[in-house]
Every structure is written in C-alpha cells, then in structure tokens.
Motif scaffolding. Structure first.
Motif, PDB file in Angstrom:
ATOM      1  N   UNK A 114       0.808  -1.218   0.000  1.00 14.13           N
ATOM      2  CA  UNK A 114       0.000   0.000   0.000  1.00 14.13           C
ATOM      3  C   UNK A 114       0.845   1.275   0.000  1.00 14.13           C
ATOM      4  N   UNK A 115       2.163   1.141   0.143  1.00 19.15           N
ATOM      5  CA  UNK A 115       3.015   2.326   0.199  1.00 19.15           C
ATOM      6  C   UNK A 115       3.142   2.975  -1.171  1.00 19.15           C
ATOM      7  N   UNK A 116       3.330   4.284  -1.202  1.00 16.47           N
ATOM      8  CA  UNK A 116       3.549   4.967  -2.488  1.00 16.47           C
ATOM      9  C   UNK A 116       4.802   4.441  -3.174  1.00 16.47           C
ATOM     10  N   UNK A 117       4.812   4.495  -4.488  1.00 14.49           N
ATOM     11  CA  UNK A 117       5.951   4.139  -5.347  1.00 14.49           C
ATOM     12  C   UNK A 117       6.217   2.644  -5.421  1.00 14.49           C
ATOM     13  N   UNK A 118       5.420   1.819  -4.750  1.00 18.07           N
ATOM     14  CA  UNK A 118       5.651   0.374  -4.766  1.00 18.07           C
ATOM     15  C   UNK A 118       4.909  -0.248  -5.941  1.00 18.07           C
ATOM     16  N   UNK A 119       5.672  -0.978  -6.789  1.00 20.06           N
ATOM     17  CA  UNK A 119       5.063  -1.667  -7.923  1.00 20.06           C
ATOM     18  C   UNK A 119       4.615  -3.069  -7.550  1.00 20.06           C
ATOM     19  N   UNK A 120       5.428  -3.765  -6.797  1.00 11.41           N
ATOM     20  CA  UNK A 120       5.075  -5.132  -6.408  1.00 11.41           C
ATOM     21  C   UNK A 120       5.863  -5.524  -5.176  1.00 11.41           C
ATOM     22  N   UNK A 121       5.317  -6.481  -4.425  1.00 11.58           N
ATOM     23  CA  UNK A 121       5.969  -7.024  -3.243  1.00 11.58           C
ATOM     24  C   UNK A 121       5.800  -8.537  -3.274  1.00 11.58           C
ATOM     25  N   UNK A 122       6.898  -9.267  -3.058  1.00 13.21           N
ATOM     26  CA  UNK A 122       6.827 -10.732  -3.055  1.00 13.21           C
ATOM     27  C   UNK A 122       7.262 -11.259  -1.697  1.00 13.21           C
ATOM     28  N   UNK A 123       6.546 -12.255  -1.202  1.00 17.42           N
ATOM     29  CA  UNK A 123       6.828 -12.848   0.100  1.00 17.42           C
ATOM     30  C   UNK A 123       7.909 -13.916  -0.039  1.00 17.42           C
ATOM     31  N   UNK A 124       8.693 -14.136   0.993  1.00 19.78           N
ATOM     32  CA  UNK A 124       9.676 -15.229   0.931  1.00 19.78           C
ATOM     33  C   UNK A 124       9.036 -16.613   1.083  1.00 19.78           C
ATOM     34  N   UNK A 125       7.781 -16.660   1.560  1.00 13.98           N
ATOM     35  CA  UNK A 125       7.114 -17.933   1.813  1.00 13.98           C
ATOM     36  C   UNK A 125       6.185 -18.286   0.669  1.00 13.98           C
TER      37      UNK A 125
END
Length: 792
Positions: A114-125
C-alpha cells in the motif's frame, strides 16, 4: 610603474589606466561594508531558500540505451510490477523457521504493497504448502527476504518514507524477528553523514598551518572566513539546482571538499601578495587592488581551469558523472567570486591592522634576504634618503655576496643540478605509480560498509543464508516474441543446455515463460560477491557469449538485467570513455596554459607533469583500497575494487587543482623572465617567492581532503585519500623537483611560441599593467610572444 619603495606614483611611464580587476579590488576594499553586507545577504537568503525549496540527492544509475536498461523495460512491459528498481527487506529469526510467523509476514507484505511508489511485493514464503519455493527463503528456513520493486530509486524518496516501511514491518519486529533493509532501501536508511567533523578537522589544521606559516592571526582568519562563506553559498545554490534535477548523494560532500580546498587556497594567494605590498609601504586599498589584478588574475585562470576540467566529465555522456562535475564546479565558482570580492573587502576592513595580532613575526611571500654589512631591510633605504622600505623586487635580486633564505638556496641548488632533481622526482613518482598497472575498476558493494549500516547487516544475513552472490543476482530475460510458437520449446531446451555448468555461477534457475508467453525469465546467482572479479566475468560471459550463442538464428533477443547488471554496464561505459575524458581535459588545460603564458613547451610540460602526478596518486589509491595496504585502519572492510567513476572524478579534479600551483608558480617565473630574460634566474626566483605560500596552501588542502577519510562512505574515503595524496605529490615532488628542473633544462626555449600560433591565439589583457618590451631571442618564434609585462 612604481617607485622603488613600492608605492604607486604618477609618472609619464604609467599612463595606462588600471585594469578592471584592479578597479574591482580597490572598489571592494574601499566599500568594504557594502560588499560584506551583500555577501551576508546572499549567505542568509540562499540558505533560507535552500531550506524551503532545495532538492534531495540520490544515486540514479539509469543508463538509457544499455542492454540492462532495455531488459528491465522489456520485462516491465510483459510482467506488471517486475520492472522498476528492486530492494529487499531481510528477515532473520534465530528461534524458529520463518514459517512460524507466516501470518505476520503476510501482514507486512500487504502493508508494504500500500506504500507509495511500490510496484510489487513478493513474500519469501510460498503462497500454499504445495506451491513451488520462491527462492527467497534460505535452506534453514530462518533467513528470507521480502522483495520490493519501486517505480523510482528509493533513495530519492526522503527519510520520511522510512516511517511507512517501519510501520509495515513493526509486527515482525514485535514478534522477535530481526528486520534489516537491503539494497537501495538500506541506503535510504543510512544515518546522515557527519561530514561536519571532517570540515572542522580541516579548518583546525588550516588555522595551525596559516599561523605557523605566516604568523598573522587576522591574515590567517580571512582565508578561512571567505572559504566557509563561499562553500555555504555554493552548497545552497547546489541544493536549489537539485530541486530541478537529480544529483548523486555524494554531491554536497564533494562540493564542500573542493570548495573548502580551493577557497582557502585562492584567498591565501591574494592575501599573501597584498600583505607583501603592505610591508613594502603601499596603501591598503591600492595593495588590495594590485593583489586582485595580479594574484586575482591567476585565481581566475586557475578557477577556469578547474571548471573546464570538471566540465570535461560530460564527455562521458553519463549524466550521473557530468552532474558530479557540476556540483564541484558550483563551489569553485563561489570560491573565485569570494576571492576577488570578499577577500579585498575584508582586507580593506583590516587595513594596516592585518598584522596587529600575531603568534610569530609576520611574513608574506618570503623572508627578505638580509642586506650587506648587517643592515636590516628598510633601514638601508632610510639611510639612502628613502622614506619607504625596499620593494620585493629589490630583495628578489640581491647583490653578490648577500645572504639568502632557505628557499633561495634550495632554488639555486636546483638550478645547479637540474638533472639530479629531475631523476629523483621521476623515480619517486614512478614507484608510487606501480600499483596503477593492476587497477581493477568495479562497484563497491554493501559488504564494505560499516556494520552500523542496516544495508551492511542485511548483506551479511543474505550472505550467511544464501551465499554472497545472492546479494547481486542477475535476471535473465529472453524475448521470444519473434519466435514461432512451434519453435519455442526447442529454444527453451537450447537455453537450458547452454545455462548448465556456467563458470562463476552458483546457481541458475530454470527459465520460465511469462503469463503472456512472450518472455522467458530466470535468475542467476553468482558464486562471488557483487564486487568480485568473478561476478564481472560472469556478467560478460552471459551477455556476450552464452545467451547470444544459445538463441543464434532463432530471432530471440536476450538481456541480462537487474541492479548488479546495471552497475556492470555503467562500469563498461566509464572504462570505455575514460581515455576520451583524459584526452579532452588535458587538451583544454594545455590550451588554457598556452593562451595565458604563451610558451609551447611550458604548456606541454604542465600537461605531462600533471599526468605523472595523477598516475602516482592513482597508484596510492590502488595500494590502499584494492591491495588492502592500510585499508582496515581507514574503516574499510577487506579489499575493494576502485569505484568505477572515482578515477574519472579524480582526474578532472586533480588535473584542475594541480594547475592552481602551476599557474601561481609560472606567473612569478614569467614576471621575472619578461623583466630580465634570464631563464635560470627567473625559475629560481619564482620558486623562491612562491615556495612558502604554495607549501602552506598545499598542506591546508591536503588536510581538508584527508579529513574526509573519516566519512563512512567508502567512495568519499577514496576520493578524500586520492585528492589529498595527489595534492601532496603535486606540491612537493612535481612543484619543488620536477617543474623547476624541467624549466631550468628548457631554458629560453620554454617560452618559445611559433609566430603563426602567436597570431591565432587570443590575447589576455594583464589588467592594464604596463607592457614590458622584449626582444626575440629564439629563432622562428618569440619568447613569451604577445604577453604583456609583469606588474612592477
């Protein structure tokens, strides 16, 4: 002309009105309150504007047109969220596997998205027990990292952005999980550099050197005040420019470093000439005007040479490098402006009281040689009916049998044995330059940073959990959109075979098609760290050999991308263009010296000797950082390559700064040469007059640069050491050994200039000083052709 006492008189031989620089210096000295108030207004106003509207600094290595940048763009078009700039949030739980805190990891991942400028986030699990591993979880299950892709370099977001990141991972920290920020996100989280300590140390050493070297308390304070004002004004201007364009994070430190060094030097050269004329009996306003018209002219020439050298960095065609040159040039401009306006204003304010407070008997350009029969200087003139002390011109050419000071004796020794001094200087420079032949350019990774940095701690966690290469993976992208669908399985098979047992690769994941089937992507983990030579070799092997051979004849296009790949492409560009930058900077500096001093061999000598001093300073930097000779004592963890753009920056800065001392020494040599046409004596006299001030100025600049070795930034350490060593070599080996020896050996031919070249070169007015007649003394040319005479 002037009288023998050094005061200006109106006689028929002096009808040329004062030049513009002299009038400027006299006006500033006479209206010192106005000038000082204007500078204070500029200081406060620009500081306020910078605080309200100034920009931020970040490292942007975007290289449009390189294959790594093209690969990132291709990947971003086909895989939403895969493009952009990557960073990691590294997790480590010493008590249990990370699967034990999966719910908290999922919450952190959701909050980060949800943070600004973030395109994608991937979990290590894995998203489910049956899902394939993500590759971001270590075999022991206790170390992993959350991958984040940003739409811009996170170092440009500002420190407030970290509050959102901290809030997102707070549940993990509350559960006892260790959280560190890696990559560019970790750079954003670094503490603010404490460069004020370096500046304070440099200032303290400068005070001591000035007091010991010249004795006068006020005379020592003026260069420090003007340099500080010039730096603050310059850095404020840089901050305002940074609001419109992006500058590297090291830019303000670099600008401060250069601004302090040249600011103190430029002011010192003017004050030394001014105080000598005061000692000779001149009026303070007239003395300030003459100092600006003589030494001030040399300051402008030196400043222009430094700026031209820094501007030469744009030949690299890399905006990141060119803007570093601009950042340094801004404070050089303010240093020159302060020297020719604020310095004479402060001299006018001090008047004849400049030496009122002293810690030792005040001196200026050099100790006067004692007169015959034990008569003190100044007394002989009084006994002969003069009302003022003898001039420096009288003292600089003492009668036979008259005793001389130490610098004069040294200068005469060089004059008698120039070959010995030349060979000694060349041997020292040659030995220091030996490590240069093993230089390895590269990018310094986070493993060299202090453990107080979160990105260093993240680096160590990833190294322990995944291996050092996991800190700098390569992303393979194969664009198969031009390959018929029926041939794509065969292409994938060929690529799989080609990527088996690749040297210097710890692991290569199988290439997987993207959702639209147009790309194949995979990840390569190098065996070594991102800064290792093996990683560079692996990059070039993949990019230039393995992948192109595997897709040859298929119509597919391959890319090696990622942050480390971009750094390697950056290194390649810098390495390829460094010779061009060297050639351009040397040519421009040669041309400036030729125009100013109008001696072909003088200009050639300046260029060649400066190249030798730079080679020696490169050698010292390689020995300390790459070979590790003393690196740990400077706060460097292990050995590191030479940061790719440091040699380029060092060359431009050092070549420009070394011309400072060259200009000031040659100016005095030329003055004597045009007056006497006695080449050997002119070299000795110029060395005698300038040796004290050049030595003190160099010691100050060395202390300013060396103080920045205390910085936590490895690149700043490298630049600080390199610049300090180069100035030390230039002011001692080059300026005290090589230059006088070569000038003595060249003799009258040093000032030779072909007539055709004399006609086409522009002529610089020596600010209204009366021309000194000369006779052609070298066949086919003129010694010092076209140069007007020196001040008398």
């Amino acid at each position: 002309m002037t009288s023998q006492s050094g005061t200006d008189v109106k006689d028929p031989g002096s009808r040329i009105r004062a030049g513009r620089l002299r009038r400027l210096g006299e006006w500033c000295a006479r209206h010192f309150i106005t000038v000082i108030v204007l500078w204070l207004i500029a200081l406060g106003g620009l500081q306020g504007l910078n605080g309200a509207f100034g920009g931020t600094y970040s490292d942007n290595f975007a290289l449009p047109g390189t294959q790594s940048d093209d690969g990132a763009r291709v990947l971003g078009r086909h895989v939403p969220g895969a493009g952009g700039i990557g960073a990691q949030v590294v997790l480590y739980d010493a008590r249990r596997p990370l699967t034990g805190v999966q719910s908290r990891i999922d919450r952190a991942v959701g909050s980060l998205r949800t943070l600004p400028h973030v395109l994608s986030v991937t979990s290590p699990l894995p998203s489910a027990p049956t899902a394939p591993p993500t590759g971001a979880l270590a075999p022991d299950g206790r170390t992993g990292y959350i991958g984040i892709q940003f739409d811009a370099n996170p170092t440009s977001f500002g420190g407030s952005y970290l509050r959102g990141v901290d809030a997102a991972v707070e549940p993990l920290r509350a559960a006892g999980v260790r959280v560190e920020y890696g990559g560019l996100l970790g750079e954003l989280a670094r503490p603010v550099p404490a460069d004020l300590t370096s500046e304070a140390i440099g200032f303290a050493v400068a005070v001591i050197v000035l007091l010991i070297g010249f004795g006068s308390v006020i005379g020592a304070g003026i260069p420090l005040v003007t340099a500080l004002v010039g730096v603050v004004v310059g850095v404020s201007c840089l901050g305002l420019i940074a609001a419109a364009t992006t500058f590297a994070s090291v830019s303000p430190t670099l600008a401060t470093m250069i601004g302090l060094g040249v600011g103190i030097d430029y002011a010192l050269f003017l004050i030394t000439r001014h105080r000598q004329r005061l000692m000779d009996g001149a009026d303070p306003v007239a003395a300030a005007g003459r100092a600006v018209s003589t030494s001030g002219r040399a300051v402008i020439v030196s400043g222009c040479t430094v700026i031209v050298a820094l501007a030469g960095l744009y030949v690299s065609q890399v905006s990141f490098i060119g803007k570093l040159g601009v950042a340094a040039a801004v404070t050089v401009v303010t240093a020159v402006a302060g020297a020719i306006t604020l310095v004479p204003a402060l001299l006018g304010l001090a008047g004849r009281r400049i030496d009122r407070y002293w810690v030792r008997r005040p001196v200026a350009e050099g100790e006067p040689a004692p007169a015959p029969n034990g008569v003190k200087h100044g007394e002989r003139g009084k006994r002969e009916g003069r009302t003022k002390p003898t001039t420096r011109t009288d003292r600089s050419e003492p009668a036979d049998g008259e005793a001389h000071d130490g610098w004069h004796r040294y200068a005469r020794r060089v004059e008698r044995r120039p070959w010995w001094f030349l060979l000694a200087g060349l041997v020292v420079v040659g030995v220091l330059a030996i490590p240069l032949f093993s230089i390895r350019l590269g990018h310094i990774d986070d493993g060299a940073d202090p453990t107080s940095f979160t990105d260093r701690r993240a680096y160590d966690l990833i190294t322990a959990g995944f291996g050092p290469g996991a800190n700098g993976p390569f992303i393979l992208v194969v664009d198969q959109s031009a390959v018929p669908a029926a041939e794509r399985p065969a292409l994938a098979s060929r690529l799989g075979r080609a990527l088996t047992d690749v040297p210097d690769a710890a692991s290569i994941s199988p290439l997987q098609p993207t959702a639209d089937g147009q790309l194949l992507t995979g990840t390569v983990i190098p065996s070594g760290s991102p800064q290792s030579a093996g990683t560079t070799t692996l990059f070039h092997h993949l990019k230039g050999d393995v992948l192109p051979r595997a897709v040859s004849g298929t119509g597919a296009t391959t890319y090696v991308t990622g942050t480390t790949a971009a750094m390697e492409d950056f290194l390649g560009l810098i390495t390829a263009r460094l010779p061009l930058i060297i050639g351009v900077v040397v040519a421009l500096a040669f041309l400036i010296i030729l125009i100013v001093f109008r001696g072909l061999l003088v200009a050639l000598k300046a260029a060649v000797l400066n190249l030798l001093s730079i080679a020696a300073s490169y050698g010292v930097v390689v020995a300390v950082f790459q070979w590790g000779w003393g690196g740990p004592s400077l706060g460097v963890s292990g050995t590191v390559p030479i940061e790719s753009y440091v040699p380029m920056m060092m060359f431009a800065i050092v070549f420009g700064l070394s011309m400072d001392y060259e200009v000031f020494l040659l100016a005095r040599v030329q003055e004597s040469w045009l007056r006497t046409h006695e080449s050997r004596g002119s070299v000795a006299l110029g060395l005698e007059i300038t040796a004290r001030v050049i030595s003190c100025a160099a010691l100050i600049m060395v202390s300013v640069f060396a103080a920045f070795i205390l910085s936590d930034n490895i690149v700043v350490k490298m630049l600080g050491l390199g610049l300090a060593v180069s100035v030390l070599i230039d002011a001692t080996i080059v300026r005290l050994l090589l230059v006088p020896a070569v000038m003595t050996l060249l003799g009258r031919s040093a000032w030779w200039l072909p007539r055709w070249l004399d006609r086409i070169l522009p002529r610089l007015d020596r600010e209204g000083e009366e021309a000194t007649p000369y006779r052609p003394s070298v066949s086919g040319g003129r010694p010092g052709a076209g140069v007007q005479g020196p001040p008398h």
